[in-house]
Write an enzyme that holds these catalytic residues in place. Structure first.
Site, mmCIF file in Angstrom:
data_model
loop_
_atom_site.group_PDB
_atom_site.id
_atom_site.type_symbol
_atom_site.label_atom_id
_atom_site.label_comp_id
_atom_site.label_asym_id
_atom_site.label_seq_id
_atom_site.Cartn_x
_atom_site.Cartn_y
_atom_site.Cartn_z
ATOM 1 N N CYS A 106 0.838 -1.206 0.000
ATOM 2 C CA CYS A 106 0.000 0.000 0.000
ATOM 3 C C CYS A 106 0.872 1.255 0.000
ATOM 4 O O CYS A 106 1.435 1.634 1.034
ATOM 5 C CB CYS A 106 -0.906 -0.019 1.230
ATOM 6 S SG CYS A 106 -1.911 1.462 1.402
ATOM 7 N N CYS A 153 -0.388 4.089 2.269
ATOM 8 C CA CYS A 153 -0.140 3.889 3.704
ATOM 9 C C CYS A 153 1.336 4.111 4.047
ATOM 10 O O CYS A 153 1.649 4.677 5.088
ATOM 11 C CB CYS A 153 -0.491 2.467 4.139
ATOM 12 S SG CYS A 153 -1.990 1.821 3.425
ATOM 13 N N ASP A 154 2.252 3.635 3.214
ATOM 14 C CA ASP A 154 3.657 3.545 3.625
ATOM 15 C C ASP A 154 4.628 4.422 2.839
ATOM 16 O O ASP A 154 5.790 4.558 3.225
ATOM 17 C CB ASP A 154 4.132 2.085 3.510
ATOM 18 C CG ASP A 154 3.294 1.164 4.392
ATOM 19 O OD1 ASP A 154 2.905 1.601 5.488
ATOM 20 O OD2 ASP A 154 3.022 0.021 3.980
#
Ligand code: NAP
Length: 304
Positions: free
Chosen positions: A132, A135-136
């Protein structure tokens, strides 16, 4: 006893919730561990009709959830751990041990990221291995990262990453990308994306954190390690059907088998979205399948 239980809180599940709730069926919907499904982790969505400008994936999914709730869908953030479809009433048991009975069930449990299955991958998840970018990506500001895969997801996520990182090396196993031309052009126009062709990742290297990826050129068999703190993997999805196997029919790729009216092999159990759809896999089509499943559940419950 519920008229209908919906398993899955992505676009298909929420669309089914909106239609079932508006039909007065007071549906109970289990989202799974995370609310919103795959789109909630997608940065922007440009191809869902109705938004002349882009819409954020999380925002879109949140709007769908609230719309389903507005008409009376009861939404519970819990994982379904067991189902019994062998006789009526059906039973759905959650991870915390609660069992709910239902006359009909809509299975919209979606799909999960496909893993590479190479050494280092499992061990370094959250320490440089990611599925993701939204997200990261933030953790790798101004660094050189690797994206694995050549489909729309890989290109979409690579484009997102270019806003944060210094450079994205896409590793693709063939000499041609699968992604739509528009995404390929958009990625290349950033000037921050290159493709390592004909190559597979054979190992993710690092002790505590990712330090590199071992690559093998499938044409020359040559191996090398490319230094990177992050490997983002976008190589497709596998349908979340494990829970239903043995009761619901699945095909050789593990996708739920449904007919043109979203019916599974068990009368009263319907499928919708990525769990059965290996062909289109769009937010708009998932919503359509959710609507069809809801309308068919209504027909089933009224005995027509
Ligand atoms: P996908 O279209 O199935 O592409 C998967 C990619 O990963 C392919 O390039 C494939 O290579 C590669 N791959 C598969 N297994 C691999 C392995 N073991 N090792 C290395 N590479 C591997 O999956 P996706 O990109 O996640 O997209 C899923 C669906 O969502 C598609 O229908 C897509 O159109 C849709 N989607 C649409 C958008 C959009 O419209 N903007 C955005 C995201 C996703 P090969 O090409 O050699 O098979």
């Amino acid at each position: 006893m519920r008229e209908v239980v919906i398993i899955g809180g992505g676009p298909a599940g929420y669309a089914a919730g909106i239609y079932c709730a508006r039909a007065g069926l007071a549906p109970l919907l289990f989202t799974g561990k995370e609310m919103g499904g795959q789109i909630a982790l997608t940065d922007t969505i440009d191809n869902y009709p109705g938004f002349a400008d882009s819409v954020g994936g999380f925002d879109l999914s949140d709007q769908m959830r609230r719309q389903a709730e507005r008409f009376g869908t009861e939404i519970v953030q819990d994982v379904v751990a067991k189902v019994r479809f062998t006789e009526q009433p059906f039973e759905v048991t959650t991870a915390n041990g609660e069992t709910h009975q239902a006359k009909s069930v809509i299975v919209a449990a979606g799909a999960s990221y496909r893993r590479l299955g190479v050494p280092g991958e499992e061990r370094l998840v959250g320490r440089g291995v990611s599925y993701c970018a939204t997200c990261d990506g933030f953790f790798f500001k101004d660094q050189d990262v690797v994206v694995v895969g050549g489909g729309n997801s890989a290109l979409d996520e690579a484009i997102f990453l270019t806003r944060i990182v210094k450079h994205v090396n896409i590793v693709h196993r063939r000499d041609e990308l699968r992604a739509d031309k528009i995404l390929q052009n958009k990625a290349m126009a950033t000037g921050k994306v290159s493709v390592i062709w004909d190559s597979v990742v054979t190992e993710i290297v690092g002790d505590e954190q990712v330090t590199g990826a071992r690559l093998r050129n499938v044409k020359t068999q040559e191996e090398r390690v490319i230094e990177t703190p992050a490997v983002f993997i976008f190589i497709g999805f596998v349908p979340n059907t494990d829970l239903f196997k043995g009761q619901l029919d699945v095909d050789e790729t593990g996708h739920l088998i449904v007919d043109s009216r979203q019916r599974t092999n068990i009368p009263g159990v319907f499928g919708a979205g990525d769990i059965h759809d290996s062909r289109y896999r769009q937010v708009a089509t998932a919503c359509g399948y959710g609507v069809m499943a809801a309308l068919e559940a209504q027909r089933f419950l009224s005995g027509v």
